[in-house]
Scaffold this motif. Structure first.
Motif, PDB file in Angstrom:
ATOM      1  N   PHE A   1      58.239  41.035  37.194  1.00 16.80           N
ATOM      2  CA  PHE A   1      57.754  40.441  38.436  1.00 16.80           C
ATOM      3  C   PHE A   1      57.047  41.474  39.306  1.00 16.80           C
ATOM      4  O   PHE A   1      55.947  41.248  39.807  1.00 16.80           O
ATOM      5  CB  PHE A   1      58.927  39.814  39.208  1.00 16.80           C
ATOM      6  CG  PHE A   1      58.589  39.396  40.608  1.00 16.80           C
ATOM      7  CD1 PHE A   1      57.855  38.252  40.846  1.00 16.80           C
ATOM      8  CD2 PHE A   1      59.017  40.160  41.685  1.00 16.80           C
ATOM      9  CE1 PHE A   1      57.543  37.869  42.139  1.00 16.80           C
ATOM     10  CE2 PHE A   1      58.708  39.783  42.986  1.00 16.80           C
ATOM     11  CZ  PHE A   1      57.972  38.646  43.202  1.00 16.80           C
ATOM     12  N   ALA A   2      57.683  42.627  39.480  1.00 18.28           N
ATOM     13  CA  ALA A   2      57.146  43.659  40.372  1.00 18.28           C
ATOM     14  C   ALA A   2      55.889  44.306  39.814  1.00 18.28           C
ATOM     15  O   ALA A   2      55.057  44.790  40.575  1.00 18.28           O
ATOM     16  CB  ALA A   2      58.209  44.722  40.638  1.00 18.28           C
ATOM     17  N   SER A   3      55.737  44.303  38.499  1.00 13.62           N
ATOM     18  CA  SER A   3      54.576  44.968  37.919  1.00 13.62           C
ATOM     19  C   SER A   3      53.360  44.054  37.809  1.00 13.62           C
ATOM     20  O   SER A   3      52.291  44.505  37.417  1.00 13.62           O
ATOM     21  CB  SER A   3      54.931  45.528  36.547  1.00 13.62           C
ATOM     22  OG  SER A   3      55.233  44.484  35.653  1.00 13.62           O
ATOM     23  N   LYS A   4      53.501  42.783  38.155  1.00 16.53           N
ATOM     24  CA  LYS A   4      52.354  41.881  38.121  1.00 16.53           C
ATOM     25  C   LYS A   4      51.378  42.273  39.220  1.00 16.53           C
ATOM     26  O   LYS A   4      51.754  42.727  40.283  1.00 16.53           O
ATOM     27  CB  LYS A   4      52.792  40.432  38.314  1.00 16.53           C
ATOM     28  CG  LYS A   4      53.507  39.878  37.120  1.00 16.53           C
ATOM     29  CD  LYS A   4      53.825  38.426  37.307  1.00 16.53           C
ATOM     30  CE  LYS A   4      54.538  37.904  36.078  1.00 16.53           C
ATOM     31  NZ  LYS A   4      54.941  36.523  36.234  1.00 16.53           N
ATOM     32  N   GLY A   5      50.116  42.056  38.971  1.00 16.00           N
ATOM     33  CA  GLY A   5      49.068  42.449  39.910  1.00 16.00           C
ATOM     34  C   GLY A   5      49.182  41.785  41.272  1.00 16.00           C
ATOM     35  O   GLY A   5      48.907  42.401  42.289  1.00 16.00           O
ATOM     36  N   ASN A   6      49.600  40.518  41.318  1.00 12.36           N
ATOM     37  CA  ASN A   6      49.653  39.812  42.596  1.00 12.36           C
ATOM     38  C   ASN A   6      50.653  40.451  43.550  1.00 12.36           C
ATOM     39  O   ASN A   6      50.417  40.508  44.751  1.00 12.36           O
ATOM     40  CB  ASN A   6      50.014  38.344  42.378  1.00 12.36           C
ATOM     41  CG  ASN A   6      48.919  37.597  41.655  1.00 12.36           C
ATOM     42  OD1 ASN A   6      47.788  38.045  41.604  1.00 12.36           O
ATOM     43  ND2 ASN A   6      49.265  36.461  41.096  1.00 12.36           N
ATOM     44  N   VAL A   7      51.768  40.918  43.033  1.00  8.81           N
ATOM     45  CA  VAL A   7      52.788  41.527  43.888  1.00  8.81           C
ATOM     46  C   VAL A   7      52.263  42.835  44.475  1.00  8.81           C
ATOM     47  O   VAL A   7      52.423  43.111  45.650  1.00  8.81           O
ATOM     48  CB  VAL A   7      54.097  41.754  43.108  1.00  8.81           C
ATOM     49  CG1 VAL A   7      55.104  42.507  43.941  1.00  8.81           C
ATOM     50  CG2 VAL A   7      54.685  40.427  42.640  1.00  8.81           C
ATOM     51  N   VAL A   8      51.615  43.620  43.645  1.00  8.54           N
ATOM     52  CA  VAL A   8      51.052  44.890  44.116  1.00  8.54           C
ATOM     53  C   VAL A   8      49.944  44.617  45.127  1.00  8.54           C
ATOM     54  O   VAL A   8      49.873  45.278  46.174  1.00  8.54           O
ATOM     55  CB  VAL A   8      50.535  45.732  42.921  1.00  8.54           C
ATOM     56  CG1 VAL A   8      49.842  46.987  43.400  1.00  8.54           C
ATOM     57  CG2 VAL A   8      51.683  46.068  41.990  1.00  8.54           C
TER      58      VAL A   8
END
Length: 139
Positions: free
Chosen positions: A10-17
């Motif tokens: 979840f945290a490594s997905k582009g949207n979160v970043v």
């Protein structure tokens, strides 16, 4: 799948970043707008209205004298700090207008870009044969 692995995915997905970067930049931009309102816009408005400082306007709810500063009046009891509210509301309106203009500009840039050509997907051979059989049976 373990909870840690799910969280890592979840945290490594582009949207979160992207969201995290947006929040950080938004907080910094909010400080710039706060300074713009407090240090540039409100003094000009105050000068237009006779040198008044809106942020120090209040209505004492415990009978505080109106000659006290806002900080002193708050120490003496409850106050309705409507001048501070006006300043923050103006801050919000400026920030909302700037964000609206940015979104409008990005949408205009998206419209100007040509659409990517759609690649044709090859139809599987068995589907082509079935279509030929169907067409032959119709005749």
């Amino acid at each position: 799948m373990s909870m840690m692995q799910e969280f890592k995915d979840f945290a490594s997905k582009g949207n979160v970043v992207d969201l995290a970067v947006g929040v950080i930049i938004g907080a910094a931009f909010g400080k710039i707008v706060d300074s713009l309102v407090a240090d540039i816009v409100m003094p000009v408005i105050g000068k237009i209205f006779g040198g008044l400082d809106f942020s120090s306007y209040y209505l004492g709810l415990n009978g505080q004298a109106s000659g006290l500063s806002l900080v002193e009046a708050k120490k003496a009891g409850a106050v309705l700090a409507y001048g501070n509210f006006i300043t923050i509301a103006l801050n919000f309106l400026i920030l909302a207008f700037i964000i609206f203009q940015m979104v409008r500009l990005f949408n205009k840039m998206k419209k100007d870009q040509p659409a990517a050509p759609v690649a044709e997907v090859a139809t599987p051979e068995d589907v082509v044969l079935l279509r030929e059989i169907r067409d032959a049976l119709r005749k």
